[in-house]
Design a protein around this motif. Structure first.
Motif, PDB file in Angstrom:
ATOM      1  N   UNK A 143       7.414   3.470  -5.769  1.00 16.83           N
ATOM      2  CA  UNK A 143       7.145   4.619  -4.900  1.00 16.83           C
ATOM      3  C   UNK A 143       5.675   4.234  -3.861  1.00 16.83           C
ATOM      4  N   UNK A 144       5.510   4.738  -2.933  1.00 16.75           N
ATOM      5  CA  UNK A 144       4.337   4.505  -2.146  1.00 16.75           C
ATOM      6  C   UNK A 144       3.030   4.579  -3.172  1.00 16.75           C
ATOM      7  N   UNK A 145       2.112   3.516  -3.041  1.00 18.27           N
ATOM      8  CA  UNK A 145       1.114   3.723  -3.648  1.00 18.27           C
ATOM      9  C   UNK A 145       1.248   3.180  -4.989  1.00 18.27           C
ATOM     10  N   UNK A 146       2.120   2.807  -5.468  1.00 22.94           N
ATOM     11  CA  UNK A 146       2.210   2.313  -7.023  1.00 22.94           C
ATOM     12  C   UNK A 146       1.487   1.223  -7.150  1.00 22.94           C
ATOM     13  N   UNK A 147       0.994   1.104  -8.523  1.00 23.91           N
ATOM     14  CA  UNK A 147       0.124   0.232  -9.055  1.00 23.91           C
ATOM     15  C   UNK A 147       0.955  -0.640 -10.087  1.00 23.91           C
ATOM     16  N   UNK A 148       0.729  -1.770 -10.539  1.00 23.35           N
ATOM     17  CA  UNK A 148       1.252  -2.345 -11.560  1.00 23.35           C
ATOM     18  C   UNK A 148       1.318  -1.429 -12.945  1.00 23.35           C
ATOM     19  N   UNK A 149       0.035  -0.576 -13.179  1.00 23.38           N
ATOM     20  CA  UNK A 149       0.275   0.061 -14.259  1.00 23.38           C
ATOM     21  C   UNK A 149       1.416   1.438 -13.942  1.00 23.38           C
ATOM     22  N   UNK A 150       1.436   1.846 -12.950  1.00 20.43           N
ATOM     23  CA  UNK A 150       2.104   3.305 -12.819  1.00 20.43           C
ATOM     24  C   UNK A 150       3.392   2.938 -12.655  1.00 20.43           C
ATOM     25  N   UNK A 151       3.760   1.841 -12.197  1.00 18.50           N
ATOM     26  CA  UNK A 151       5.273   1.142 -12.272  1.00 18.50           C
ATOM     27  C   UNK A 151       5.841   0.805 -13.442  1.00 18.50           C
ATOM     28  N   UNK A 152       4.897   0.095 -14.284  1.00 15.29           N
ATOM     29  CA  UNK A 152       4.970  -0.264 -15.693  1.00 15.29           C
ATOM     30  C   UNK A 152       5.274   0.975 -16.617  1.00 15.29           C
ATOM     31  N   UNK A 153       4.610   2.161 -16.101  1.00 11.18           N
ATOM     32  CA  UNK A 153       4.757   3.254 -17.322  1.00 11.18           C
ATOM     33  C   UNK A 153       6.395   4.028 -16.819  1.00 11.18           C
ATOM     34  N   UNK A 154       6.879   3.983 -15.631  1.00  6.28           N
ATOM     35  CA  UNK A 154       8.089   4.408 -15.372  1.00  6.28           C
ATOM     36  C   UNK A 154       9.219   3.578 -15.696  1.00  6.28           C
ATOM     37  N   UNK A 155       8.996   2.163 -15.871  1.00  5.96           N
ATOM     38  CA  UNK A 155      10.043   1.236 -16.100  1.00  5.96           C
ATOM     39  C   UNK A 155      10.138   1.199 -17.595  1.00  5.96           C
ATOM     40  N   UNK A 156       8.919   1.489 -18.412  1.00  2.00           N
ATOM     41  CA  UNK A 156       9.196   1.802 -19.864  1.00  2.00           C
ATOM     42  C   UNK A 156      10.125   3.046 -20.299  1.00  2.00           C
ATOM     43  N   UNK A 157       9.912   3.985 -19.311  1.00  3.19           N
ATOM     44  CA  UNK A 157      10.624   5.211 -19.478  1.00  3.19           C
ATOM     45  C   UNK A 157      12.237   4.741 -19.717  1.00  3.19           C
ATOM     46  N   UNK A 158      12.478   4.060 -18.587  1.00  2.00           N
ATOM     47  CA  UNK A 158      13.799   3.623 -18.321  1.00  2.00           C
ATOM     48  C   UNK A 158      14.501   2.611 -19.420  1.00  2.00           C
ATOM     49  N   UNK A 159      13.544   2.057 -19.858  1.00  2.00           N
ATOM     50  CA  UNK A 159      13.879   1.018 -20.892  1.00  2.00           C
ATOM     51  C   UNK A 159      14.187   1.681 -22.159  1.00  2.00           C
ATOM     52  N   UNK A 160      13.508   2.798 -22.607  1.00  2.00           N
ATOM     53  CA  UNK A 160      13.921   3.728 -23.459  1.00  2.00           C
ATOM     54  C   UNK A 160      14.979   4.304 -23.497  1.00  2.00           C
ATOM     55  N   UNK A 161      15.663   4.506 -22.336  1.00  2.00           N
ATOM     56  CA  UNK A 161      17.051   5.210 -22.175  1.00  2.00           C
ATOM     57  C   UNK A 161      17.994   3.899 -22.027  1.00  2.00           C
ATOM     58  N   UNK A 162      17.701   3.014 -21.639  1.00  2.95           N
ATOM     59  CA  UNK A 162      18.660   1.862 -21.505  1.00  2.95           C
ATOM     60  C   UNK A 162      19.001   1.089 -22.672  1.00  2.95           C
ATOM     61  N   UNK A 163      17.873   0.557 -23.545  1.00  5.81           N
ATOM     62  CA  UNK A 163      18.377  -0.312 -24.395  1.00  5.81           C
ATOM     63  C   UNK A 163      19.160   0.017 -25.652  1.00  5.81           C
ATOM     64  N   UNK A 164      18.775   1.257 -26.305  1.00  7.46           N
ATOM     65  CA  UNK A 164      19.753   1.669 -27.178  1.00  7.46           C
ATOM     66  C   UNK A 164      21.155   2.060 -26.673  1.00  7.46           C
ATOM     67  N   UNK A 165      21.395   2.500 -25.510  1.00  4.34           N
ATOM     68  CA  UNK A 165      22.651   2.791 -25.102  1.00  4.34           C
ATOM     69  C   UNK A 165      23.378   1.362 -24.853  1.00  4.34           C
ATOM     70  N   UNK A 166      22.888   0.419 -24.481  1.00  4.18           N
ATOM     71  CA  UNK A 166      23.502  -0.855 -24.085  1.00  4.18           C
ATOM     72  C   UNK A 166      23.685  -1.705 -25.410  1.00  4.18           C
ATOM     73  N   UNK A 167      22.594  -1.576 -26.317  1.00  2.00           N
ATOM     74  CA  UNK A 167      22.952  -2.189 -27.771  1.00  2.00           C
ATOM     75  C   UNK A 167      24.041  -1.478 -28.298  1.00  2.00           C
ATOM     76  N   UNK A 168      24.160  -0.288 -28.278  1.00  2.00           N
ATOM     77  CA  UNK A 168      25.453   0.377 -28.853  1.00  2.00           C
ATOM     78  C   UNK A 168      26.733   0.188 -28.258  1.00  2.00           C
TER      79      UNK A 168
END
Length: 318
Positions: A143-168
């Protein structure tokens, strides 16, 4: 790790967590796991050779009965020997859309490059860093104005959805009829003049043109059988009976085809060796293909250095 843990307790999960291990005794994940009744193990790596520390961690996993290792924030590069021993059973999540940005500082690199998307990738671990087979990805808009911290926080939310689903999905794959059919089809159609054609409601493959003979069938619990299987031609009833007697966990007599000397090689079983599937596909193909094809195929394989000059005949067994 928490996302994986809680997903493992949902209906339809393909895995249970038997151990949470870390090289940091103060890791928050250890406390969470212990509170949820999961066994834990910790051993600091400082002052130890990498291989020695890997051996201790591996022994803890083996003692717990682990069949796969799922890395979640484990910031240690594993030795090639460790990775080789767990090949296909060692999974990692990486905070970028691989093959972009292997290694560290993924978010700052994506921002610095002016990318429009970032994300996460679940992949198999190989000796080459972040280079194993990609099992799944999730994209996250930058997003416009993203920082490393703000982007990292959203990517982590995506990780929490992605990882269990893919492992399963990955751990269910050896028992998924669609996946097994795709793998057999890929191998069967790689053989000379192989064509796919259904027979009696099952996918089958024949060779030698329109009047060619079938050399393999895919059986998905056909005629009430419990197996998903490759059906391949044997040399006769004696060999068929010998195979089943020797290894009933791998071979069976198909109800519809067994009287015609076809053997069932069970695909939906632990520890399936795809080299064994390749062997039976090619051997069965040889029994069905005209000599002009087998001679050309052998010549091509010999030229490529992929065939032993002392080629086994149709009576040899895997």
């Amino acid at each position: 790790m928490a996302a994986l843990l809680y997903a493992s307790r949902m209906a339809g999960s393909a895995y249970d967590i038997v151990l949470v291990a870390s090289n940091d005794p103060d890791a928050e994940g250890l406390k969470l796991a212990a509170g949820e009744g999961i066994a834990t193990f910790a051993r600091p790596h400082r002052g130890m050779e990498r291989a020695d520390h890997d051996a201790i961690m591996e022994q803890a996993a083996t003692d717990a009965g682990a069949q796969c290792i799922i890395l979640a924030g484990y910031m240690r590069i594993l030795t090639p020997e460790f990775v080789e021993r767990w090949a296909g059973r060692l999974i990692n999540i990486h905070p970028s859309l691989l093959p972009k940005y292997r290694g560290l500082d993924t978010h700052s690199r994506a921002l610095g490059a002016g990318d429009k998307t970032a994300g996460a990738t679940v992949h198999l671990v190989t000796a080459e860093l972040d280079a194993g087979e990609i099992l799944g990805q999730a994209q996250v808009a930058i997003l416009p104005g993203d920082t490393e911290a703000s982007l990292s926080a959203r990517v982590r939310l995506a990780e929490h959805q992605l990882y269990p689903r893919v492992v399963n999905a990955y751990l269910k794959r050896p028992y998924d009829p669609s996946y097994l059919l795709d793998q057999v089809r890929l191998r069967a159609l790689a053989l000379p003049e192989a064509q796919e054609r259904d027979s009696h409601g099952s996918p089958g493959w024949r060779t030698g043109g329109k009047s060619g003979r079938y050399f393999a069938y895919f059986s998905q619990q056909h005629h009430g059988e419990p197996h998903i299987a490759l059906l391949a031609k044997t040399s006769g009833q004696d060999e068929l009976a010998e195979l089943i007697d020797r290894d009933p966990a791998a071979f069976f007599r198909p109800a519809y085809y067994g009287a015609s000397d076809w053997v069932g090689l069970i695909l939906n079983r632990p520890g399936l060796d795809w080299a064994q599937v390749n062997y039976w596909l090619e051997r069965s193909w040889r029994m069905a293909a005209p000599r002009r094809l087998t001679s050309l195929h052998d010549a091509d394989m010999l030229e490529a250095g992929l065939l032993d000059p002392d080629l086994p005949d149709a009576g040899d067994q895997f």
